[in-house]
Design an enzyme around this catalytic site. Structure first.
Site, PDB file in Angstrom:
ATOM      1  N   ASP A   1      59.844  26.191  46.641  1.00 27.27           N
ATOM      2  CA  ASP A   1      58.718  25.897  47.525  1.00 27.27           C
ATOM      3  C   ASP A   1      59.217  24.978  48.624  1.00 27.27           C
ATOM      4  OD1 ASP A   1      55.364  26.068  46.948  1.00 27.27           O
ATOM      5  OD2 ASP A   1      56.070  24.709  48.520  1.00 27.27           O
TER       6      ASP A   1
ATOM      7  N   THR B   1      47.729  33.918  50.887  1.00 31.81           N
ATOM      8  CA  THR B   1      47.335  34.825  51.980  1.00 31.81           C
ATOM      9  C   THR B   1      45.921  34.417  52.404  1.00 31.81           C
ATOM     10  OG1 THR B   1      46.603  36.420  50.292  1.00 31.81           O
ATOM     11  CG2 THR B   1      48.750  36.811  51.307  1.00 31.81           C
TER      12      THR B   1
ATOM     13  N   GLU C   1      48.475  40.073  40.516  1.00 31.67           N
ATOM     14  CA  GLU C   1      48.144  39.057  39.527  1.00 31.67           C
ATOM     15  C   GLU C   1      46.643  39.043  39.299  1.00 31.67           C
ATOM     16  OE1 GLU C   1      48.490  36.962  36.820  1.00 31.67           O
ATOM     17  OE2 GLU C   1      50.418  37.073  37.859  1.00 31.67           O
TER      18      GLU C   1
ATOM     19  N   LEU D   1      45.239  36.611  37.160  1.00 26.31           N
ATOM     20  CA  LEU D   1      44.919  35.379  36.426  1.00 26.31           C
ATOM     21  C   LEU D   1      43.742  34.638  37.036  1.00 26.31           C
ATOM     22  CD1 LEU D   1      46.012  32.643  38.042  1.00 26.31           C
ATOM     23  CD2 LEU D   1      48.204  33.467  37.232  1.00 26.31           C
TER      24      LEU D   1
ATOM     25  N   LEU E   1      27.664  37.963  34.993  1.00 28.37           N
ATOM     26  CA  LEU E   1      26.248  38.068  35.352  1.00 28.37           C
ATOM     27  C   LEU E   1      25.612  36.675  35.293  1.00 28.37           C
ATOM     28  CD1 LEU E   1      24.944  41.355  33.649  1.00 28.37           C
ATOM     29  CD2 LEU E   1      25.534  40.976  36.055  1.00 28.37           C
TER      30      LEU E   1
ATOM     31  N   ALA F   1      23.920  34.118  37.016  1.00 26.65           N
ATOM     32  CA  ALA F   1      23.238  33.878  38.295  1.00 26.65           C
ATOM     33  C   ALA F   1      23.241  32.389  38.598  1.00 26.65           C
ATOM     34  CB  ALA F   1      21.811  34.395  38.209  1.00 26.65           C
TER      35      ALA F   1
ATOM     36  N   CYS G   1      39.968  32.890  46.230  1.00 30.44           N
ATOM     37  CA  CYS G   1      40.220  34.329  46.057  1.00 30.44           C
ATOM     38  C   CYS G   1      39.032  35.213  46.429  1.00 30.44           C
ATOM     39  CB  CYS G   1      40.650  34.606  44.624  1.00 30.44           C
ATOM     40  SG  CYS G   1      42.103  33.640  44.159  1.00 30.44           S
TER      41      CYS G   1
ATOM     42  N   LYS H   1      34.776  25.934  40.292  1.00 25.81           N
ATOM     43  CA  LYS H   1      34.326  26.345  38.960  1.00 25.81           C
ATOM     44  C   LYS H   1      34.894  25.344  37.960  1.00 25.81           C
ATOM     45  CE  LYS H   1      38.070  29.402  37.566  1.00 25.81           C
ATOM     46  NZ  LYS H   1      38.424  30.715  37.050  1.00 25.81           N
TER      47      LYS H   1
END
Ligand code: UGA
Length: 475
Positions: free
Chosen positions: A57, A111, A172, A174, A274, A276, A284, A347
């Site tokens: 990197d 990206t 990928e 994941l 599902l 909500a 992503c 998340k």
């Protein structure tokens, strides 16, 4: 892909100094370019599979952390894996020429969405491949893992046509928060190849997973590229579908969580994705559906994915809806109101705040004049860097002190299991907006809270039978 000015402080171990050194044995010399959420996990997992690995990197701080077996970001299980593979054939570098002995190099760079456009920016992938072309032997295979517009692999291969290097695509799947398990025991492997040489190499890379029965789909490169974007587009559509139904539930006084349970019992539909609520974010799904739309349009197939524009719009409406609910909860004007925000990451089990719905809502509330205090078990540092104008607190209790309304925006387990009576003791007004439908509504109502979910009637309305506008109209 220029190396940063900071020189590596520790030389990489002499991994893969002989080109093709892995040939003939199970062990390969594997290069990984880009050590973000995808690449760092991939590198550590490749070492766990028994390969010699060198991760590269341009970010010297990230490389330094990984060399010391420290995860540069929050990912459950990664530090244990780094500790286990430390000194066992896993090395990191900021010098791309250290990859010269690799049999296979995985490209794991970002990206991102191009500023002001829907399309993905593939410049980092292109730069990585160009840099690799300078150092790799012709026997090596370059394998893209980044999510790219269909056709990228063929374009990259074209730029390498003067060499014997080959480009394959191995997308990928994941999920952040489960990245280690998803990499070591994937539910499928997709190899987009133009030769048996690349297929054979990839089968050796993933020999352990394949031996335990992981399905392998060997296909051409455009199909492999599209598998990834189609999977993410499907997941995004599923989430927006249930959120669209949640809007109808709100209008009709119905409960979207019960509805999701009921339709989810049909295994053609399934209950997963599902959930909500506030909708999807992260690095992503949002940018992938936009890039897919842009690429399909370039190919003359824009109409086919026109629905993704609506998927995006439904998703973004969730954020506006939560702001609207917060405004209503404090009497119609957020100026001066004290708002506690539980959750900043996009998340749970992640410190990633890229396109985080939670942080977006917090910033919008602040822009309307509210005093917003945000807390998160892992993402506060990243959130503060992006939104220094917000206040931050280490715990839900501290964030909620004196609050006029509490918003649950990321459903970390520790927020799901909060004692509502204890939290009620520190707020000014016991009002909670459960934007992930993650709390036990009856329990919170019983502890004196005015609980509001998304796409479901409040417990108070259910108790009085006033939940349904349909019933009200009929009465
Ligand atoms: C997603 C895909 O799930 C992975 O398969 C893929 O490899 C990855 O993108 C990628 O392209 O690299 P990830 O972004 O880690 O993984 O997160 P997800 O678990 O898919 O969640 C995405 C968003 O959807 C989160 O903001 C989450 O809160 C939201 N979500 C998820 C819902 O709003 N409702 C649900 O029912 C499920």
């Amino acid at each position: 892909m220029t190396a940063p000015t900071t020189a590596p402080t520790t030389a990489p171990t002499s991994i893969g100094s002989e080109p093709g050194s892995g040939s003939g044995s199970g062990q390969l010399t594997v290069g990984v370019v880009g050590l973000g959420y995808l690449g760092a996990v991939h590198a550590a997992c490749m070492a766990d599979l028994g390969h010699r690995v060198i991760g590269y990197d341009v970010d010297a701080a990230k490389v330094e952390a990984l060399r010391e077996a420290r995860a540069p970001f929050f990912e459950p299980g990664l530090e244990d894996l780094l500790a286990r593979t430390h000194g066992e054939g896993l090395a990191f570098t900021t010098d791309v020429s250290d990859l010269q002995g690799a049999d296979v190099v995985f490209v794991c760079v970002g990206t991102p969405q191009r500023p002001g456009e829907l399309a993905a920016d593939t410049q980092y992938v292109t730069a990585a491949v160009q840099a690799l072309a300078q150092v790799l032997p012709g026997t090596a295979v370059i394998v893209g893992k980044s999510t790219v517009p269909v056709g990228t692999a063929a374009d990259l291969a074209q730029t390498l046509s003067a060499t014997d290097l080959e480009v394959a695509w191995n997308p990928e799947f994941l999920r952040e928060g489960h990245a280690v398990a998803d990499t070591l025991t994937p539910d499928r492997l997709v190899f987009g190849v133009v030769s048996t040489r690349a297929e054979t190499l990839l089968r050796r890379v993933y020999a352990r997973a394949i031996a335990t029965g992981t399905p392998v789909i060997v296909t051409d490169r455009p199909t492999a590229e599209l598998v990834k974007v189609a999977a993410n587009a499907f997941l995004a559509t599923k989430i927006s579908f249930i959120n669209a139904i949640a809007e109808v539930c709100d209008a009709a006084g119905a409960d979207v969580t019960t509805l999701a349970d009921a339709i989810g019992h049909d295994d053609r539909i399934g209950r997963k994705f599902l959930g909500a609520g506030l909708g999807f974010g992260g690095g992503c799904l949002p940018k992938d559906i936009r890039a897919f739309t842009a690429r399909a349009t370039e190919l003359g197939a824009g109409q086919a994915v026109g629905f993704l524009t609506e998927v995006d719009a439904i998703n973004l409406r969730r954020r506006a809806k939560v702001v609207e609910l917060a405004r209503a909860a404090v009497g119609g004007d957020l100026a001066g109101a004290r708002v506690a925000v539980l959750g900043a990451a996009f998340k749970p089990l992640s410190d990633d705040v890229r396109d985080s719905p939670a942080l977006d809502v917090a910033a919008r509330l602040r822009a309307e004049g509210a005093h917003v205090t945000v807390t998160d078990p892992a993402a506060v540092d990243n959130a503060r860097r992006q939104h220094p104008e917000l206040d931050y607190a280490p715990t839900a209790q501290q964030a909620s002190a004196g609050a006029d309304v509490v918003l649950l925006l990321t459903e970390w387990e520790e927020y799901r299991s909060i004692d509502p009576a204890a939290l009620a003791a520190v707020v000014r007004h016991p009002r909670v907006i459960d934007a992930r439908n993650a709390l036990d509504a009856q329990r919170w109502a019983a502890a004196g809270w005015d609980h509001r979910g998304l796409g479901r009637p409040s417990p108070a309305a259910t108790a009085t039978g006033a939940a349904s506008p349909v019933h009200a109209a009929a009465a």
